[in-house]
Scaffold this motif. Structure first.
Motif, PDB file in Angstrom:
ATOM      1  N   ILE A   1       0.851  -1.202   0.000  1.00 41.42           N
ATOM      2  CA  ILE A   1       0.000   0.000   0.000  1.00 41.42           C
ATOM      3  C   ILE A   1       0.884   1.249   0.000  1.00 41.42           C
ATOM      4  CG2 ILE A   1      -1.588   1.353   1.463  1.00 41.42           C
ATOM      5  CD1 ILE A   1      -3.048  -1.267   2.055  1.00 41.42           C
ATOM      6  N   ASN A   2       1.919   1.230   0.802  1.00 44.89           N
ATOM      7  CA  ASN A   2       2.843   2.375   0.832  1.00 44.89           C
ATOM      8  C   ASN A   2       3.546   2.548  -0.508  1.00 44.89           C
ATOM      9  OD1 ASN A   2       2.151   2.910   3.461  1.00 44.89           O
ATOM     10  ND2 ASN A   2       3.845   1.733   4.335  1.00 44.89           N
ATOM     11  N   MET A   3       3.949   1.458  -1.093  1.00 46.56           N
ATOM     12  CA  MET A   3       4.649   1.538  -2.388  1.00 46.56           C
ATOM     13  C   MET A   3       3.717   2.099  -3.470  1.00 46.56           C
ATOM     14  SD  MET A   3       5.161  -0.178  -5.482  1.00 46.56           S
ATOM     15  CE  MET A   3       5.203  -1.970  -5.618  1.00 46.56           C
ATOM     16  N   LEU A   4       2.483   1.587  -3.505  1.00 50.01           N
ATOM     17  CA  LEU A   4       1.538   2.028  -4.550  1.00 50.01           C
ATOM     18  C   LEU A   4       1.199   3.504  -4.421  1.00 50.01           C
ATOM     19  CD1 LEU A   4      -0.979  -0.975  -4.624  1.00 50.01           C
ATOM     20  CD2 LEU A   4       0.774  -0.436  -6.321  1.00 50.01           C
ATOM     21  N   THR A   5       1.220   4.023  -3.175  1.00 49.54           N
ATOM     22  CA  THR A   5       0.791   5.402  -2.941  1.00 49.54           C
ATOM     23  C   THR A   5       1.959   6.381  -2.773  1.00 49.54           C
ATOM     24  OG1 THR A   5       0.622   4.945  -0.575  1.00 49.54           O
ATOM     25  CG2 THR A   5      -1.390   4.701  -1.858  1.00 49.54           C
ATOM     26  N   ASN A   6       3.179   5.887  -2.921  1.00 45.56           N
ATOM     27  CA  ASN A   6       4.397   6.718  -2.750  1.00 45.56           C
ATOM     28  C   ASN A   6       4.523   7.301  -1.342  1.00 45.56           C
ATOM     29  OD1 ASN A   6       4.781   6.514  -5.536  1.00 45.56           O
ATOM     30  ND2 ASN A   6       3.558   8.371  -5.892  1.00 45.56           N
ATOM     31  N   HIS A   7       4.019   6.576  -0.361  1.00 43.61           N
ATOM     32  CA  HIS A   7       4.149   7.048   1.017  1.00 43.61           C
ATOM     33  C   HIS A   7       4.981   6.038   1.777  1.00 43.61           C
ATOM     34  CE1 HIS A   7       1.097  10.293   1.850  1.00 43.61           C
ATOM     35  NE2 HIS A   7       0.888  10.028   0.587  1.00 43.61           N
ATOM     36  N   SER A   8       5.897   6.503   2.611  1.00 46.29           N
ATOM     37  CA  SER A   8       6.679   5.501   3.336  1.00 46.29           C
ATOM     38  C   SER A   8       5.935   5.000   4.571  1.00 46.29           C
ATOM     39  CB  SER A   8       8.046   6.056   3.705  1.00 46.29           C
ATOM     40  OG  SER A   8       7.876   7.217   4.476  1.00 46.29           O
ATOM     41  N   LYS A   9       4.982   5.813   5.081  1.00 43.98           N
ATOM     42  CA  LYS A   9       4.355   5.411   6.357  1.00 43.98           C
ATOM     43  C   LYS A   9       2.839   5.537   6.375  1.00 43.98           C
ATOM     44  CE  LYS A   9       8.374   6.170   9.195  1.00 43.98           C
ATOM     45  NZ  LYS A   9       9.254   7.277   9.506  1.00 43.98           N
ATOM     46  N   LEU A  10       2.194   5.453   5.233  1.00 43.85           N
ATOM     47  CA  LEU A  10       0.729   5.563   5.222  1.00 43.85           C
ATOM     48  C   LEU A  10       0.120   4.368   5.982  1.00 43.85           C
ATOM     49  CD1 LEU A  10      -1.651   7.219   4.054  1.00 43.85           C
ATOM     50  CD2 LEU A  10      -1.638   5.683   2.098  1.00 43.85           C
ATOM     51  N   ALA A  11       0.494   3.168   5.570  1.00 48.28           N
ATOM     52  CA  ALA A  11       0.051   1.957   6.288  1.00 48.28           C
ATOM     53  C   ALA A  11       1.195   1.518   7.196  1.00 48.28           C
ATOM     54  CB  ALA A  11      -0.300   0.857   5.297  1.00 48.28           C
ATOM     55  N   GLN A  12       0.855   1.101   8.413  1.00 44.53           N
ATOM     56  CA  GLN A  12       1.914   0.725   9.360  1.00 44.53           C
ATOM     57  C   GLN A  12       2.444  -0.668   9.052  1.00 44.53           C
ATOM     58  OE1 GLN A  12       0.460   1.208  13.334  1.00 44.53           O
ATOM     59  NE2 GLN A  12       0.404   3.429  13.147  1.00 44.53           N
ATOM     60  N   THR A  13       3.762  -0.774   8.955  1.00 38.93           N
ATOM     61  CA  THR A  13       4.397  -2.058   8.661  1.00 38.93           C
ATOM     62  C   THR A  13       5.227  -2.490   9.871  1.00 38.93           C
ATOM     63  OG1 THR A  13       6.413  -1.078   7.786  1.00 38.93           O
ATOM     64  CG2 THR A  13       4.615  -1.392   6.235  1.00 38.93           C
ATOM     65  N   SER A  14       5.603  -3.752   9.888  1.00 39.04           N
ATOM     66  CA  SER A  14       6.452  -4.244  10.967  1.00 39.04           C
ATOM     67  C   SER A  14       7.148  -5.525  10.537  1.00 39.04           C
ATOM     68  CB  SER A  14       5.584  -4.529  12.194  1.00 39.04           C
ATOM     69  OG  SER A  14       6.344  -5.229  13.147  1.00 39.04           O
ATOM     70  N   SER A  15       8.333  -5.741  11.064  1.00 40.97           N
ATOM     71  CA  SER A  15       9.008  -7.008  10.757  1.00 40.97           C
ATOM     72  C   SER A  15       8.379  -8.155  11.550  1.00 40.97           C
ATOM     73  CB  SER A  15      10.500  -6.892  11.064  1.00 40.97           C
ATOM     74  OG  SER A  15      10.652  -6.486  12.394  1.00 40.97           O
ATOM     75  N   LYS A  16       7.578  -7.806  12.578  1.00 39.32           N
ATOM     76  CA  LYS A  16       6.884  -8.852  13.346  1.00 39.32           C
ATOM     77  C   LYS A  16       5.506  -9.086  12.751  1.00 39.32           C
ATOM     78  CE  LYS A  16       8.759  -7.791  17.862  1.00 39.32           C
ATOM     79  NZ  LYS A  16       8.418  -6.775  18.820  1.00 39.32           N
ATOM     80  N   PRO A  17       5.110 -10.347  12.524  1.00 44.87           N
ATOM     81  CA  PRO A  17       3.777 -10.603  11.959  1.00 44.87           C
ATOM     82  C   PRO A  17       2.669 -10.141  12.900  1.00 44.87           C
ATOM     83  CG  PRO A  17       5.021 -12.674  12.251  1.00 44.87           C
ATOM     84  CD  PRO A  17       5.865 -11.574  12.805  1.00 44.87           C
ATOM     85  N   GLY A  18       1.495  -9.852  12.333  1.00 44.50           N
ATOM     86  CA  GLY A  18       0.338  -9.502  13.162  1.00 44.50           C
ATOM     87  C   GLY A  18       0.197  -8.016  13.423  1.00 44.50           C
ATOM     88  N   LYS A  19       0.886  -7.191  12.640  1.00 45.07           N
ATOM     89  CA  LYS A  19       0.841  -5.741  12.864  1.00 45.07           C
ATOM     90  C   LYS A  19      -0.563  -5.184  12.597  1.00 45.07           C
ATOM     91  CE  LYS A  19       2.410  -1.634  13.605  1.00 45.07           C
ATOM     92  NZ  LYS A  19       2.703  -1.259  14.990  1.00 45.07           N
ATOM     93  N   THR A  20      -1.114  -5.496  11.432  1.00 45.06           N
ATOM     94  CA  THR A  20      -2.423  -4.947  11.064  1.00 45.06           C
ATOM     95  C   THR A  20      -3.520  -5.830  11.667  1.00 45.06           C
ATOM     96  OG1 THR A  20      -1.387  -4.258   9.001  1.00 45.06           O
ATOM     97  CG2 THR A  20      -3.784  -4.116   9.086  1.00 45.06           C
ATOM     98  N   GLN A  21      -4.415  -5.211  12.463  1.00 44.54           N
ATOM     99  CA  GLN A  21      -5.428  -6.023  13.156  1.00 44.54           C
ATOM    100  C   GLN A  21      -6.857  -5.576  12.855  1.00 44.54           C
ATOM    101  OE1 GLN A  21      -4.583  -7.031  17.166  1.00 44.54           O
ATOM    102  NE2 GLN A  21      -2.430  -7.388  16.744  1.00 44.54           N
ATOM    103  N   THR A  22      -7.011  -4.555  12.041  1.00 43.93           N
ATOM    104  CA  THR A  22      -8.349  -4.031  11.738  1.00 43.93           C
ATOM    105  C   THR A  22      -8.490  -3.846  10.221  1.00 43.93           C
ATOM    106  OG1 THR A  22      -7.380  -1.863  12.129  1.00 43.93           O
ATOM    107  CG2 THR A  22      -8.678  -2.775  13.914  1.00 43.93           C
ATOM    108  N   ILE A  23      -9.700  -3.489   9.801  1.00 45.41           N
ATOM    109  CA  ILE A  23      -9.938  -3.164   8.386  1.00 45.41           C
ATOM    110  C   ILE A  23      -9.599  -1.685   8.227  1.00 45.41           C
ATOM    111  CG2 ILE A  23     -11.696  -2.998   6.578  1.00 45.41           C
ATOM    112  CD1 ILE A  23     -13.332  -5.122   8.163  1.00 45.41           C
TER     113      ILE A  23
END
Ligand code: GTP
Ligand code: MG
Length: 208
Positions: free
Chosen positions: A40-62
């Motif tokens: 999502i960040n790559m497609l939108t040219n934003h480095s931090k629009l969607a939160q990423t993490s090296s640990k699985p389970g970062k995104t928990q909502t829609i």
């Protein structure tokens, strides 16, 4: 397509909390850590629009993101993460299944697959479920920068074989690296084309 605006709208845990369904929408789904938020960040040219993490389970909502006031990109929690409790797994499954089956403006589900691995049972089960529920989807192979192009081709060929056991035709797919920006234009072009066939579900029934 040029991305002029990419803005976080809201996080929801119920379909009824999602933003109005009057513009087309595309959801990213796949195993935890496969690279949904990074894409999502790559497609939108934003480095931090969607939160990423090296640990699985970062995104928990829609999570809805407004793109150009014209369509939504949606970040979903991953599936197949062993460390999450059974209760939480069930809650997420219900939330995601309801969203995928009932969200009226959902044009296409993007199923992300880690290009480095052989086909995983959880991915195949999920793809089969989408097919059975007649939910339109494309496949997005991620993290191709982590291996040679030859290895990526080999893994995709194996994946295609598995798909042919489920479907008569290979579903449309894209090869990406969020790290290197690979696959951006083909995906945005696909979305742009697909947007043209959107019919606002709030208007269609009265427009005859
Ligand atoms: P959950 O929200 O936990 O389900 O994960 P996710 O699918 O959203 O994955 P996320 O985008 O958070 O990325 C997981 C990890 O993989 C992060 O450390 C990213 O930096 C890394 N990553 C994602 N895409 C790529 C890629 O294309 N190349 C490389 N090298 N690393 C990537
Ligand atoms: Mg994520």
């Amino acid at each position: 397509m040029i991305i002029k605006k990419a803005e976080f709208v809201k996080s929801s845990v119920l379909l009824s909390q999602c933003p109005p369904d009057n513009i087309p929408e595309y959801a990213m789904i796949g195993r935890s850590n496969v690279g949904k938020s990074s894409l999502i960040n790559m497609l939108t040219n934003h480095s931090k629009l969607a939160q990423t993490s090296s640990k699985p389970g970062k995104t928990q909502t829609i999570n809805h993101f407004n793109i150009n006031d014209d369509w939504y990109l949606v970040d979903l929690p991953g599936y197949g993460w062993a460390k999450v409790s059974e209760n939480k797994k069930d809650d997420w499954k219900k939330m995601i299944n309801t969203y995928l089956r009932e969200r009226r403006n959902l044009m296409c589900v993007c199923v992300l697959i880690d290009s480095r691995h052989s086909p995983q049972e959880k991915d195949m089960i999920f793809i089969k479920w989408l097919g059975m529920n007649e939910i339109p989807f494309v496949l997005i192979f991620t993290k191709t920068d982590k291996q040679s192009a030859l290895k990526t081709d080999q893994n995709i060929a194996i994946f295609k074989k598995g798909l042919l056991e489920l479907f008569e035709e290979i579903p449309q797919y894209f090869i990406t690296s969020s790290e290197k920006g690979i696959g951006k234009d083909p995906i945005l072009n696909f979305i742009s084309e697909t947007n043209k066939s959107f019919i606002d579900p709030n208007k269609s029934e009265t427009n005859f």
